[in-house]
Design a protein around this motif. Sequence first.
Motif, PDB file in Angstrom:
ATOM      1  N   ILE A 510       8.602  26.109 109.829  1.00  0.00           N
ATOM      2  CA  ILE A 510       8.670  27.392 109.116  1.00  0.00           C
ATOM      3  C   ILE A 510       8.525  27.073 107.632  1.00  0.00           C
ATOM      4  N   THR A 511       7.443  27.501 107.042  1.00  0.00           N
ATOM      5  CA  THR A 511       7.163  27.181 105.646  1.00  0.00           C
ATOM      6  C   THR A 511       7.251  28.437 104.789  1.00  0.00           C
ATOM      7  N   TRP A 512       7.284  28.225 103.466  1.00  0.00           N
ATOM      8  CA  TRP A 512       7.409  29.342 102.533  1.00  0.00           C
ATOM      9  C   TRP A 512       6.161  30.238 102.581  1.00  0.00           C
ATOM     10  N   SER A 513       6.373  31.531 102.395  1.00  0.00           N
ATOM     11  CA  SER A 513       5.255  32.473 102.274  1.00  0.00           C
ATOM     12  C   SER A 513       4.631  32.420 100.887  1.00  0.00           C
ATOM     13  N   PHE A 514       5.298  31.732  99.931  1.00  0.00           N
ATOM     14  CA  PHE A 514       4.804  31.634  98.564  1.00  0.00           C
ATOM     15  C   PHE A 514       4.358  30.195  98.305  1.00  0.00           C
ATOM     16  N   ILE A 515       3.215  30.033  97.663  1.00  0.00           N
ATOM     17  CA  ILE A 515       2.681  28.707  97.371  1.00  0.00           C
ATOM     18  C   ILE A 515       2.188  28.690  95.935  1.00  0.00           C
ATOM     19  N   PRO A 516       1.930  27.488  95.369  1.00  0.00           N
ATOM     20  CA  PRO A 516       1.392  27.425  93.997  1.00  0.00           C
ATOM     21  C   PRO A 516       0.018  28.083  93.901  1.00  0.00           C
ATOM     22  N   ALA A 517      -0.297  28.569  92.730  1.00  0.00           N
ATOM     23  CA  ALA A 517      -1.572  29.267  92.509  1.00  0.00           C
ATOM     24  C   ALA A 517      -2.768  28.369  92.803  1.00  0.00           C
ATOM     25  N   ARG A 518      -2.693  27.094  92.428  1.00  0.00           N
ATOM     26  CA  ARG A 518      -3.839  26.205  92.654  1.00  0.00           C
ATOM     27  C   ARG A 518      -4.035  25.927  94.139  1.00  0.00           C
ATOM     28  N   HIS A 519      -2.947  25.913  94.926  1.00  0.00           N
ATOM     29  CA  HIS A 519      -3.089  25.747  96.371  1.00  0.00           C
ATOM     30  C   HIS A 519      -3.703  26.999  96.993  1.00  0.00           C
ATOM     31  N   ALA A 520      -3.277  28.162  96.502  1.00  0.00           N
ATOM     32  CA  ALA A 520      -3.843  29.404  97.028  1.00  0.00           C
ATOM     33  C   ALA A 520      -5.343  29.471  96.755  1.00  0.00           C
ATOM     34  N   ALA A 521      -5.762  29.038  95.555  1.00  0.00           N
ATOM     35  CA  ALA A 521      -7.184  29.066  95.220  1.00  0.00           C
ATOM     36  C   ALA A 521      -7.984  28.128  96.117  1.00  0.00           C
ATOM     37  N   ARG A 531      -0.497  37.858  93.461  1.00  0.00           N
ATOM     38  CA  ARG A 531       0.322  37.004  92.605  1.00  0.00           C
ATOM     39  C   ARG A 531       1.638  37.722  92.318  1.00  0.00           C
ATOM     40  N   LEU A 532       2.738  37.018  92.478  1.00  0.00           N
ATOM     41  CA  LEU A 532       4.054  37.618  92.312  1.00  0.00           C
ATOM     42  C   LEU A 532       4.316  37.918  90.843  1.00  0.00           C
ATOM     43  N   ALA A 533       4.865  39.083  90.586  1.00  0.00           N
ATOM     44  CA  ALA A 533       5.195  39.445  89.213  1.00  0.00           C
ATOM     45  C   ALA A 533       6.443  38.719  88.738  1.00  0.00           C
ATOM     46  N   ASN A 534       7.308  38.335  89.693  1.00  0.00           N
ATOM     47  CA  ASN A 534       8.583  37.719  89.327  1.00  0.00           C
ATOM     48  C   ASN A 534       8.904  36.607  90.318  1.00  0.00           C
ATOM     49  N   PRO A 535       8.139  35.503  90.301  1.00  0.00           N
ATOM     50  CA  PRO A 535       8.343  34.451  91.308  1.00  0.00           C
ATOM     51  C   PRO A 535       9.679  33.760  91.130  1.00  0.00           C
ATOM     52  N   ILE A 536      10.214  33.260  92.248  1.00  0.00           N
ATOM     53  CA  ILE A 536      11.510  32.580  92.194  1.00  0.00           C
ATOM     54  C   ILE A 536      11.366  31.171  91.621  1.00  0.00           C
ATOM     55  N   ALA A 537      10.140  30.646  91.570  1.00  0.00           N
ATOM     56  CA  ALA A 537       9.883  29.345  90.967  1.00  0.00           C
ATOM     57  C   ALA A 537       8.414  29.291  90.564  1.00  0.00           C
ATOM     58  N   ASP A 539       6.199  27.059  91.123  1.00  0.00           N
ATOM     59  CA  ASP A 539       5.301  26.578  92.177  1.00  0.00           C
ATOM     60  C   ASP A 539       5.352  27.456  93.422  1.00  0.00           C
ATOM     61  N   MET A 540       5.856  28.689  93.274  1.00  0.00           N
ATOM     62  CA  MET A 540       5.872  29.650  94.379  1.00  0.00           C
ATOM     63  C   MET A 540       5.393  30.996  93.845  1.00  0.00           C
ATOM     64  N   SER A 541       4.217  30.986  93.244  1.00  0.00           N
ATOM     65  CA  SER A 541       3.751  32.142  92.476  1.00  0.00           C
ATOM     66  C   SER A 541       2.840  33.072  93.251  1.00  0.00           C
ATOM     67  N   ASP A 542       2.221  32.606  94.362  1.00  0.00           N
ATOM     68  CA  ASP A 542       1.214  33.400  95.059  1.00  0.00           C
ATOM     69  C   ASP A 542       1.573  33.552  96.527  1.00  0.00           C
ATOM     70  N   MET A 543       1.219  34.735  97.088  1.00  0.00           N
ATOM     71  CA  MET A 543       1.340  34.921  98.537  1.00  0.00           C
ATOM     72  C   MET A 543       0.285  34.043  99.210  1.00  0.00           C
TER      73      MET A 543
END
Length: 801
Positions: A510-521, A531-537, A539-543
């Motif tokens: 079970i992995t996070w639903s949020f990943i770094p922007a460069r990984h999402a790209a 892209r999250l407006a208020n990410p918890i970290a 490196d967890m900025s994008d769905m």
Amino acid sequence: MKFTLSWLKDHLETDAMLAEITERLTMIGLEVEHVDDKAALKPFVIAKVLTAVQHPDADRLRVLTVDIGSGSTIQVVCGAPNARAGLIGAFAAPGAYVPGIDTTLSIGKIRGVESHGMMCSERELQLSDEHSGIIDLPADAPVGASFAAYAHLDDPVIEINLTPNRPDCTSIHGIARDLAAAGLGRLKAGAIEPVAGKGACPVKVTIEAPDLCPGFALRLVGGVKNGPSPKWMQQRLIAIGLRPINALVDITNYLTFDRGRPLHVFDAAKVKGNLVVRRAREGEKVLALDGREYTLTPRMCAIADDSGVESIAGVMGGEHSGCDENTKDVLIESALWDPMATARTGRDLGVITDARYRFERGVDPEFMVPGIELATRMVMELCGGSPSDTEVVGYAGPPNKTVSFPVAEVKRLTGLDVPAGESLSILDRLGFKSHGKGGVVDVDVPSWRPDVDGKADLVEEVMRIHGVNKIPFEPMVSHDAVNGRILTTLQLRTRAARRALAVRGMMEAITWSFIPARHAALFGGGKPELRLANPIAADMSDMRPSLLPGLLAAAQRNADRGFADVALFEVSGSYEGDTPQAQRRAAAGVRRGTAKLEGSGRNWAGNAQAVGVFDAKADALAALEAAGAPVDKLQVEAGGPNWYHPGRSGTIKLGPKNVLGTFGEFHPKTLEELDVDGPVCGFEVFIDAVPEPKQKATRTKPRLDLSAFQAVKRDFAFVVDRTVEAGSLVRAAAAADRKLVTGVSVFDVFEGASIGEGKKSIAIEVAIQPVERTLTDEDFEALAGRIVENVKKQTGGVLRG
């Protein structure tokens, strides 16, 4: 949230015992996590030193004769420089646990002299950092009495777990309000008399970012004498885990917990010019009170003077303008900060403070001015001084919130039969104001309850105060008939896919639903809408647009810890559309190292082969088959998305447009970007893209299409161009006679000089099932001719001689 019992009783007039209070707190939704009844300090008693003589074999030790009120004296060896005859202090007998040195005492010899206990310092009892000598109590301290009771250290500490929607209970006054509403005493008056000022505040405030600061109050108290705070305040702060600093700072910390009103004090002599509340400038730096330097961004709010940033708004003050023993004039700040901006600032900077904890949940806006009045009064009582008038800027008051409350909803939503009068009485005791008559009543929501928006919230308030334990138990209704299907098709497919992949030796992750922007790209994402407006970290900025980045990271973490051969899968949602609601239900998996289906690692036949594209293909087809996809009708095309190796990947389709999934070995550049090494293959299939199965008859019918004749298999080897795909040859052979040919599979591919330049040989096995009669040799020859002809026509292949 921690508080002591005596602190609670400053706000709640009650005779209830500790056990009753903690039980009621949990019942009204303020779950008690821990109670420290200070049992560790109970063994310590007040003792008097009768004599103190020099140790015969040690210059720095003394042999004491101690009276503990039991009628007999005790011999103690002590090294404290202030140990003397007549001193009254705290004594620990053998068997007592001393928390400051993490030791249980026993009778022992020190340089040949027996010692039957210990006279303790404040640090040894964890009362402070003072350890230059043993505790020295006044001459009237009762010998033999409990030291904890005498010093008021037996005050139990209660810790509750607050849900984020209860900012009102981040104050002890708010907790007392709830307990009083639940019938456990009377809430003491919390009205605050304003303190008259003498002249305008010399420091003015300008708010340049009203969206981040909806209100700011400032007041100068001149001529203060800042020193240690009183013992009672220090003891309460220490009990809840805070370190006393000085009176001015301790007052702000005290009121943060007492009233849920974070404050800040500036040394007025260190503030240059007026104060401005503005967005921080890119790269601006501030040395905070924790001794660390922080770099700010325009997304953050700052309080600045002419020399620069003095405070990180809502999070932490600056070291430069902090108050110390030399402070003579103090500026008291009481402000309102936007909860979202405060939370984002704290997360971006990695700072967790008591002020941030409250501001990001929402403090009572109506207590901004009373809070500064209360702080002013306490400063004057403890430090003296003369106050100015209060400077209030930007505050317009909260909007009135009124909720229409059908009283009958309590019965409908909870099953509790609460009389209407009692429901309204509960709300009134909690600070709500009801007006009107009849079945529907208008209820005004108090300013300290931003979580209450609708009638269901009011029902919840009535339910928790009336008693959740009073909800009647209702047995589950038993139906005479078998229930219909409960799970949806997608839920059934999800379960089936999980089981199929687990059977293939893969472990579910079970992995996070949020990943770094460069990984999402890298995996086709990176859309601004996702892209999250208020990410918890950071490196967890994008769905995540795919499940694969998280699985690859998990596989590498395992490899870094010595588990190189892992096979992981996940069945969950990914996000590919223009909104977070545009989810896809996907099943994905990765294999690393030698984690093949038939086993991994070393064995007698030699090391196992590394995973490859065909392992990923088999996993993908297994997941699709479990999800109900018609595997026999699927088309597999070479090539996949650009995160796969272009020559070792494929795409699975059902028809020309419906893509059901992809698989392959990962591109080296993809692995490099993700910092993943080793041979890795993977797949991702979309189980929500599998067409719904046709409705089947409820009654099972016998199959009538089974043939009574013997099936036959024939082998063919065709020479084709090297660019021809095996799949196209398989389809051509199957299309020669769809009635008789029931299956075609490849069992050999050969390339070599004997075949010819640019050529290869593909050998297939054709399964033939007679349906109407036994086939003759002529029939088989005719069918073989049609197969050869069809393969030649569609692929250019010729039968190998």
